[in-house]
Design an enzyme around this catalytic site. Structure first.
Site, PDB file in Angstrom:
ATOM      1  N   LYS A   1      -5.275   2.392   4.820  1.00 51.83           N
ATOM      2  CA  LYS A   1      -4.441   2.379   5.069  1.00 51.83           C
ATOM      3  C   LYS A   1      -4.037   3.934   4.924  1.00 51.83           C
ATOM      4  CE  LYS A   1      -0.870   1.343   1.794  1.00 51.83           C
ATOM      5  NZ  LYS A   1      -0.868   2.949   2.172  1.00 51.83           N
TER       6      LYS A   1
ATOM      7  N   ASP B   1       1.481  -0.073   5.769  1.00 58.30           N
ATOM      8  CA  ASP B   1       2.562  -0.264   5.046  1.00 58.30           C
ATOM      9  C   ASP B   1       2.997  -0.783   4.559  1.00 58.30           C
ATOM     10  OD1 ASP B   1       4.573   0.268   5.855  1.00 58.30           O
ATOM     11  OD2 ASP B   1       4.723   2.106   5.088  1.00 58.30           O
TER      12      ASP B   1
END
Length: 204
Positions: A129, A147
């Site tokens: 991420k 997210d």
């Protein structure tokens, strides 16, 4: 693409203008010095499990200190600015300075997947991420930044998996890539539209 998926702001000219200005800003950052690139990487390290607004506040307060402060001084600066993970993140940042010289080549490389894997393998505090976030913020829009806001949005339409492993992250990312292809928008740009839909703002 599932016909039930709707992103109203895709057709909002004001929002589109805001987002594409941000896209050009990201592309400009990608052409910057290795020091600027490292500070952008630090932004993504600090944003993990906190927020983009908190990380931006740390950048504005500490600035070039991320490049040279000792671990103890950086820890103190983060703590004074009420950053939650001041111990571990100061350690991550100092240990990751050895990648500064590599950043321009990583950003310029046509092998975006390879650049992301290199970041995950060589930078403390960076997972898929965070690496995707960094690459998006320097003008590479191939990847999904999965997210909590994006995962919440995706879960409305598809069964998604928890991002607890590389395999799961890439599984979820493939879903997001298929969605973005259906809209004719790169994943890292579609992410900005969805983030705006979920939060009402675009930071970075």
């Amino acid at each position: 693409m599932d016909s039930l998926i709707s992103i109203p702001f895709l057709n909002d000219e004001s929002v589109r203008s805001t987002i594409y200005r941000k896209v050009e800003e990201f592309r400009s950052i990608g052409k910057s010095s290795k020091e600027v690139l490292f500070k952008e990487l630090v932004f993504c390290i600090l944003a993990a499990n906190t927020s983009a607004s908190m990380s931006l506040r740390m950048q504005e307060s500490i600035g070039d200190g991320f490049l040279y402060l000792s671990r103890d001084d950086l820890r103190k600066a983060l703590k004074e600015n009420k950053y939650r993970f001041y111990n571990v993140r100061s350690d991550f940042i100092v240990k990751s300075r050895n990648i500064i010289d590599d950043l321009p080549a990583l950003v310029a490389s046509p092998d975006h997947e390879g650049s992301r894997d290199y970041l995950v393998e060589n930078v403390y505090g960076i997972g898929y991420k965070e690496a995707s976030h960094f690459l998006r913020n320097v003008g590479i829009f191939d990847f999904a930044i999965l997210d909590k806001h994006i995962m919440k949005w995706m879960a409305q339409y598809y069964p998604v998996k928890k991002n607890t492993s590389r395999k799961n992250y890439l599984y979820n990312e493939e879903i997001f890539r298929n969605i973005s292809a259906g809209f004719g928008i790169e994943p890292g740009i579609l992410d900005l539209f969805i983030w705006y839909e979920e939060t009402g703002t675009v930071i970075k």
